[in-house]
Design a protein around this motif. Structure first.
Motif, PDB file in Angstrom:
ATOM      1  N   MET B   1      76.444 -39.377  28.178  1.00 48.26           N
ATOM      2  CA  MET B   1      76.059 -38.263  29.052  1.00 48.26           C
ATOM      3  C   MET B   1      77.161 -37.936  30.043  1.00 48.26           C
ATOM      4  O   MET B   1      77.499 -36.776  30.273  1.00 48.26           O
ATOM      5  CB  MET B   1      74.778 -38.653  29.805  1.00 48.26           C
ATOM      6  N   GLN B   2      77.727 -39.032  30.591  1.00 45.37           N
ATOM      7  CA  GLN B   2      78.825 -38.860  31.533  1.00 45.37           C
ATOM      8  C   GLN B   2      79.978 -38.118  30.860  1.00 45.37           C
ATOM      9  O   GLN B   2      80.546 -37.184  31.418  1.00 45.37           O
ATOM     10  CB  GLN B   2      79.295 -40.252  31.946  1.00 45.37           C
ATOM     11  N   PHE B   3      80.240 -38.508  29.609  1.00 48.48           N
ATOM     12  CA  PHE B   3      81.319 -37.899  28.843  1.00 48.48           C
ATOM     13  C   PHE B   3      81.023 -36.424  28.607  1.00 48.48           C
ATOM     14  O   PHE B   3      81.891 -35.566  28.759  1.00 48.48           O
ATOM     15  CB  PHE B   3      81.475 -38.649  27.519  1.00 48.48           C
ATOM     16  N   PHE B   4      79.749 -36.141  28.297  1.00 48.02           N
ATOM     17  CA  PHE B   4      79.336 -34.756  28.073  1.00 48.02           C
ATOM     18  C   PHE B   4      79.646 -33.889  29.293  1.00 48.02           C
ATOM     19  O   PHE B   4      80.220 -32.821  29.187  1.00 48.02           O
ATOM     20  CB  PHE B   4      77.839 -34.716  27.756  1.00 48.02           C
ATOM     21  N   PHE B   5      79.277 -34.414  30.477  1.00 48.03           N
ATOM     22  CA  PHE B   5      79.509 -33.634  31.701  1.00 48.03           C
ATOM     23  C   PHE B   5      80.988 -33.441  31.955  1.00 48.03           C
ATOM     24  O   PHE B   5      81.427 -32.396  32.419  1.00 48.03           O
ATOM     25  CB  PHE B   5      78.834 -34.318  32.896  1.00 48.03           C
ATOM     26  N   GLU B   6      81.749 -34.500  31.641  1.00 47.45           N
ATOM     27  CA  GLU B   6      83.183 -34.403  31.856  1.00 47.45           C
ATOM     28  C   GLU B   6      83.774 -33.283  30.996  1.00 47.45           C
ATOM     29  O   GLU B   6      84.555 -32.456  31.463  1.00 47.45           O
ATOM     30  CB  GLU B   6      83.824 -35.734  31.480  1.00 47.45           C
ATOM     31  N   VAL B   7      83.332 -33.260  29.724  1.00 43.33           N
ATOM     32  CA  VAL B   7      83.821 -32.214  28.818  1.00 43.33           C
ATOM     33  C   VAL B   7      83.361 -30.850  29.305  1.00 43.33           C
ATOM     34  O   VAL B   7      84.125 -29.886  29.346  1.00 43.33           O
ATOM     35  CB  VAL B   7      83.313 -32.479  27.381  1.00 43.33           C
ATOM     36  N   LEU B   8      82.086 -30.794  29.717  1.00 45.11           N
ATOM     37  CA  LEU B   8      81.514 -29.522  30.163  1.00 45.11           C
ATOM     38  C   LEU B   8      82.282 -28.978  31.357  1.00 45.11           C
ATOM     39  O   LEU B   8      82.673 -27.801  31.388  1.00 45.11           O
ATOM     40  CB  LEU B   8      80.040 -29.726  30.523  1.00 45.11           C
ATOM     41  N   ILE B   9      82.528 -29.847  32.335  1.00 46.61           N
ATOM     42  CA  ILE B   9      83.227 -29.387  33.538  1.00 46.61           C
ATOM     43  C   ILE B   9      84.647 -28.977  33.198  1.00 46.61           C
ATOM     44  O   ILE B   9      85.147 -27.936  33.647  1.00 46.61           O
ATOM     45  CB  ILE B   9      83.190 -30.489  34.621  1.00 46.61           C
ATOM     46  N   GLY B  10      85.290 -29.793  32.341  1.00 49.67           N
ATOM     47  CA  GLY B  10      86.644 -29.437  31.899  1.00 49.67           C
ATOM     48  C   GLY B  10      86.650 -28.069  31.247  1.00 49.67           C
ATOM     49  O   GLY B  10      87.523 -27.234  31.510  1.00 49.67           O
ATOM     50  N   GLY B  11      85.635 -27.825  30.405  1.00 52.61           N
ATOM     51  CA  GLY B  11      85.538 -26.552  29.705  1.00 52.61           C
ATOM     52  C   GLY B  11      85.304 -25.403  30.662  1.00 52.61           C
ATOM     53  O   GLY B  11      85.936 -24.352  30.550  1.00 52.61           O
ATOM     54  N   LEU B  12      84.411 -25.623  31.625  1.00 48.01           N
ATOM     55  CA  LEU B  12      84.113 -24.561  32.590  1.00 48.01           C
ATOM     56  C   LEU B  12      85.352 -24.201  33.385  1.00 48.01           C
ATOM     57  O   LEU B  12      85.641 -23.027  33.630  1.00 48.01           O
ATOM     58  CB  LEU B  12      82.998 -25.015  33.536  1.00 48.01           C
ATOM     59  N   LEU B  13      86.118 -25.221  33.759  1.00 51.62           N
ATOM     60  CA  LEU B  13      87.312 -24.945  34.545  1.00 51.62           C
ATOM     61  C   LEU B  13      88.369 -24.232  33.708  1.00 51.62           C
ATOM     62  O   LEU B  13      89.064 -23.338  34.200  1.00 51.62           O
ATOM     63  CB  LEU B  13      87.865 -26.248  35.126  1.00 51.62           C
ATOM     64  N   ALA B  14      88.461 -24.610  32.422  1.00 52.02           N
ATOM     65  CA  ALA B  14      89.372 -23.880  31.537  1.00 52.02           C
ATOM     66  C   ALA B  14      88.883 -22.445  31.390  1.00 52.02           C
ATOM     67  O   ALA B  14      89.675 -21.504  31.316  1.00 52.02           O
ATOM     68  CB  ALA B  14      89.452 -24.559  30.181  1.00 52.02           C
ATOM     69  N   GLY B  15      87.549 -22.299  31.382  1.00 53.32           N
ATOM     70  CA  GLY B  15      86.959 -20.976  31.266  1.00 53.32           C
ATOM     71  C   GLY B  15      87.332 -20.086  32.433  1.00 53.32           C
ATOM     72  O   GLY B  15      87.490 -18.875  32.276  1.00 53.32           O
ATOM     73  N   VAL B  16      87.492 -20.690  33.619  1.00 53.39           N
ATOM     74  CA  VAL B  16      87.901 -19.918  34.789  1.00 53.39           C
ATOM     75  C   VAL B  16      89.218 -19.208  34.506  1.00 53.39           C
ATOM     76  O   VAL B  16      89.420 -18.042  34.865  1.00 53.39           O
ATOM     77  CB  VAL B  16      88.040 -20.847  36.012  1.00 53.39           C
ATOM     78  N   MET B  17      90.111 -19.932  33.813  1.00 53.74           N
ATOM     79  CA  MET B  17      91.412 -19.343  33.484  1.00 53.74           C
ATOM     80  C   MET B  17      91.243 -18.143  32.549  1.00 53.74           C
ATOM     81  O   MET B  17      91.890 -17.113  32.716  1.00 53.74           O
ATOM     82  CB  MET B  17      92.289 -20.386  32.805  1.00 53.74           C
ATOM     83  N   TYR B  18      90.362 -18.296  31.547  1.00 52.60           N
ATOM     84  CA  TYR B  18      90.102 -17.165  30.648  1.00 52.60           C
ATOM     85  C   TYR B  18      89.554 -15.987  31.440  1.00 52.60           C
ATOM     86  O   TYR B  18      89.923 -14.838  31.218  1.00 52.60           O
ATOM     87  CB  TYR B  18      89.092 -17.546  29.563  1.00 52.60           C
ATOM     88  N   SER B  19      88.635 -16.320  32.381  1.00 47.75           N
ATOM     89  CA  SER B  19      88.028 -15.255  33.185  1.00 47.75           C
ATOM     90  C   SER B  19      89.091 -14.470  33.930  1.00 47.75           C
ATOM     91  O   SER B  19      89.029 -13.251  34.032  1.00 47.75           O
ATOM     92  CB  SER B  19      87.053 -15.846  34.192  1.00 47.75           C
ATOM     93  N   LEU B  20      90.083 -15.199  34.450  1.00 47.40           N
ATOM     94  CA  LEU B  20      91.133 -14.542  35.219  1.00 47.40           C
ATOM     95  C   LEU B  20      91.854 -13.500  34.382  1.00 47.40           C
ATOM     96  O   LEU B  20      92.144 -12.397  34.855  1.00 47.40           O
ATOM     97  CB  LEU B  20      92.146 -15.582  35.687  1.00 47.40           C
ATOM     98  N   VAL B  21      92.157 -13.870  33.122  1.00 49.55           N
ATOM     99  CA  VAL B  21      92.839 -12.913  32.258  1.00 49.55           C
ATOM    100  C   VAL B  21      91.892 -11.765  31.916  1.00 49.55           C
ATOM    101  O   VAL B  21      92.268 -10.591  31.956  1.00 49.55           O
ATOM    102  CB  VAL B  21      93.343 -13.609  30.976  1.00 49.55           C
ATOM    103  N   ALA B  22      90.638 -12.124  31.614  1.00 54.74           N
ATOM    104  CA  ALA B  22      89.659 -11.114  31.219  1.00 54.74           C
ATOM    105  C   ALA B  22      89.440 -10.095  32.335  1.00 54.74           C
ATOM    106  O   ALA B  22      89.217  -8.912  32.086  1.00 54.74           O
ATOM    107  CB  ALA B  22      88.343 -11.783  30.843  1.00 54.74           C
ATOM    108  N   LEU B  23      89.530 -10.587  33.574  1.00 50.94           N
ATOM    109  CA  LEU B  23      89.344  -9.721  34.731  1.00 50.94           C
ATOM    110  C   LEU B  23      90.306  -8.534  34.706  1.00 50.94           C
ATOM    111  O   LEU B  23      89.925  -7.397  34.995  1.00 50.94           O
ATOM    112  CB  LEU B  23      89.603 -10.561  35.984  1.00 50.94           C
TER     113      LEU B  23
END
Lengths: 358, 298
Positions: B1-23
């Motif tokens: 579960m801990q690993f899942f959250f780690e991946v999820l948070i990592g993904g969300l933060l990477a997603g922020v970068m995508y959002s910046l370009v998409a903006l």
């Protein structure tokens, strides 16, 4: 004076509907084909054949395919190279796994496989259009090469998915030297171009153009949009698939799926735009232009740098290529959206009046 | 579960970068109806200009930012003048293809000016896990990613204020709504477009700096920027909120898929997963999560 259709009367429906209604056009095409089929194989060096003419013909075929989809049916695709990859790998596998398979049948089956995949990725086009569709075809562009590398069955378990095309042999006659390969490619391309030219003036071609110009209106007058769009995807992918098979079998010999990348797709899209969207002739002009331009630029830059005693950094020519391609695309879209084909048409109209323009 | 959250948070933060370009895409699409394929090229151009200027002149950080921003604004104005103005009233698909050409041009130009080698971009931020989170929950979250998310948040807030509260912002929204009507009430369309392209250049600069600091300034940056396209499909082309949410979804889904599905499929699925997700999404809801639904009439 020379190019004028006065005095050419059409007395039958067949004469009225023929492909090239003007006599001079027929002579010109006949002459062009004679040069392409007889003179070039006899006199062109093998460098010219392998480095210029065969890739030009292969790209012209792929451009024809994309032109049917984008130029005639109005559906933008950024996945052309992926469909070429499907055609190449499918033809390779048919040849590999079915003993005694005639190579031409493999090419056709490769094209048909590409057509099936094309239909699958064309399905979203029923609900979306424009750049939405571009993203959908981007999915094909990234997914298909990945799949072809990952599933090693496709490449007969070779490392990194490289396929080495089998030698071409038809009825015991080996197409192994550059002039022979060139003749084979030329024959296939000429036949498929003829088919395309006829297709776009048949009922399905007119339906494509109606959908392109305004899909809702086309639907109202009774064109089945779904069928029309999917046929466009199928035919286009078929052409691209055969082009991919020829790219592997007649041009490069061995290809890897990663070679069919986004860059190649863009290059073919550029051929369509510069040659002229919605024109069969334009596909050939565009392919010739984009095939020759890098070579021309390369020579120009190296010679220019040598003449000026400049030391160009490495990679300069490929960067210059990007800039020139980009600038040309913008230039053509602004100045002549119908591309080189339209320039040719204007030239012909001028020629009809020459030398007495008034 | 801990690993899942780690991946999820990592993904969300990477997603922020995508959002910046998409903006950047959304801004231009909203104001001019142009789908700017060259946004990725602009991100690359901005990052490369920043690094190049840093190497050549060694100016302090804020001066560099200002100088690069000036370059981006000039670029935006030139694009509006040379590419868009002659193409007014052309079909959207023509404009789209013109921006593909533009992308090639910008990418080539940037490398002709600044060279082709991969550059390191140092913003003075450490890419190391945050100690407190590490000790308390055992989850690895990079400080860098968190700051990137913060910057993105500030950027969105600033843009929201700019769009909703200022005079220019209101003009921008009017233009996005209806070109003709905006012209009729006296909004200068050309100026507005130049402003939008400049703002998009600014967003590209921010995205380019963060991406460049993370992965190095290199040509591959333009491919990462392409990932903004599925983000837009998911979020809808007209919505800034959609760009953010779409980016987060794509980022998280991509990382989770890579970790949990990847091993079954042979790995490397990050390259296409976002596009396939968008493709499936298109079949269900073509206008995106927050997009406007269009109805065609003859």
């Amino acid at each position: 004076m020379l190019y004028r259709e006065s005095g050419q009367f059409k007395t039958t429906y067949a004469a009225d509907q023929q492909l090239f209604p003007i006599r001079q056009d027929r002579y010109a095409i006949g002459l062009l084909l004679a040069v392409a089929f007889v003179v070039i194989p006899l006199f062109a060096s093998s460098y010219w054949l392998t480095a210029l003419l065969i890739p030009f013909l292969v790209f012209a075929l792929a451009t024809l395919g994309l032109n049917i989809l984008t130029g005639y049916a109005g559906q933008l695709s950024l996945g052309t190279a992926a469909f070429m990859a499907v055609g190449a790998v499918a033809a390779y596998n048919f040849q590999l796994r079915i003993p005694g398979m005639p190579i031409l049948v493999s090419f056709i089956l490769g094209g048909l496989t590409a057509a099936l995949i094309g239909i699958a990725f064309g399905l979203p086009s029923l609900r979306i259009k424009g750049f939405y569709l571009a993203v959908a075809t981007l999915a094909a562009q990234f997914f298909i090469p990945w799949l072809l590398v990952k599933v090693s069955w496709f490449s007969n378990n070779s490392a990194s998915g490289v396929i080495t095309a089998q030698p071409i042999e038809i009825l015991g006659f080996a197409f192994d030297s550059p002039p022979r390969k060139y003749l084979l490619v030329l024959t296939i391309v000429a036949l498929m171009a003829l088919a395309a030219k006829n297709m776009v003036r048949s009922s399905i071609g007119r339906a494509w153009m109606a959908v392109r110009d305004m899909d809702v209106a086309a639907e109202v007058i009774g064109i089945r949009i779904m069928r029309t769009k999917l046929i466009a995807f199928a035919v286009s992918s078929f052409y691209c698939g055969v082009a991919g098979a020829l790219y592997a079998f007649a041009y490069l010999g061995s290809v890897e799926p990663d070679g069919f990348n986004l860059d190649l797709s863009f290059r073919i899209l550029f051929m369509v735009i510069i040659g002229g969207a919605g024109s069969i002739l334009g596909s050939f002009l565009g392919a010739a232009f984009i095939t020759l331009l890098p070579i021309f630029l390369d020579v120009l830059l190296t010679e220019g740098a040598a003449a000026l005693n400049l030391n160009l950094p490495s990679g300069m020519t490929s960067m210059a290529q990007l800039v020139v391609f980009g600038a040309l695309i913008i230039f053509f879209l602004i100045v002549e959206p119908h591309g080189l084909a339209r320039l040719w048409q204007i030239l012909k109209e001028k020629l009809r009046l020459w030398p007495f323009p008034h | 579960m801990q690993f899942f959250f780690e991946v999820l948070i990592g993904g969300l933060l990477a997603g922020v970068m995508y959002s910046l370009v998409a903006l950047g895409f959304v801004l231009i699409y909203k104001a001019s109806g142009v789908f700017n394929f060259a946004q990725g090229g602009m991100v690359f151009f901005a990052a490369l200009t920043f690094v190049g200027l840093q190497e050549k002149t060694g100016m302090p950080f804020w001066v560099l930012i200002a100088a690069t921003l000036a370059v981006m604004v000039v670029l935006g104005i030139v694009i509006e003048r040379v590419v868009l103005r002659p193409l007014v009233n052309q079909p959207q698909i023509t404009l789209f293809m013109a921006t593909i050409g533009l992308a090639f041009f910008i990418e080539g130009l940037a490398q002709i000016i600044w060279g082709t080698e991969v550059r390191r971009l140092d913003l003075g931020l450490q890419d190391e896990p945050i100690g407190a989170l590490m000790d308390q929950f055992g989850i690895l979250v990079s400080k860098f990613d968190l700051i990137a998310a913060l910057v993105a948040g500030i950027l969105v807030a600033v843009l929201a204020v700019f769009f909703n509260k200022t005079r220019i912002g209101r003009a921008l929204r009017a233009v996005a709504d209806d070109h003709q009507a905006a012209l009729a009430v006296g909004i200068p369309l050309k100026q507005i477009w130049a402003i939008v392209w400049s703002v998009a250049g600014f967003v590209a600069l921010v995205a380019g700096l963060l991406w460049g600091a993370r992965n190095g300034v290199q040509f591959a940056l333009t491919f990462v920027a392409l990932k903004a396209l599925p983000v837009l499909i998911l979020g809808g082309f007209e919505s800034i909120l959609g760009a953010i949410v779409g980016g987060l979804i794509i980022g998280a889904a991509e990382k989770l898929a890579e970790v949990y599905l990847g091993p079954h499929l042979g790995g490397g699925i990050e390259g296409w997963f976002a596009y396939m997700l968008a493709l499936l999404f298109l079949l269900v809801r073509p206008e995106g999560l927050f997009g406007e639904k269009h109805i065609d009439r003859v």
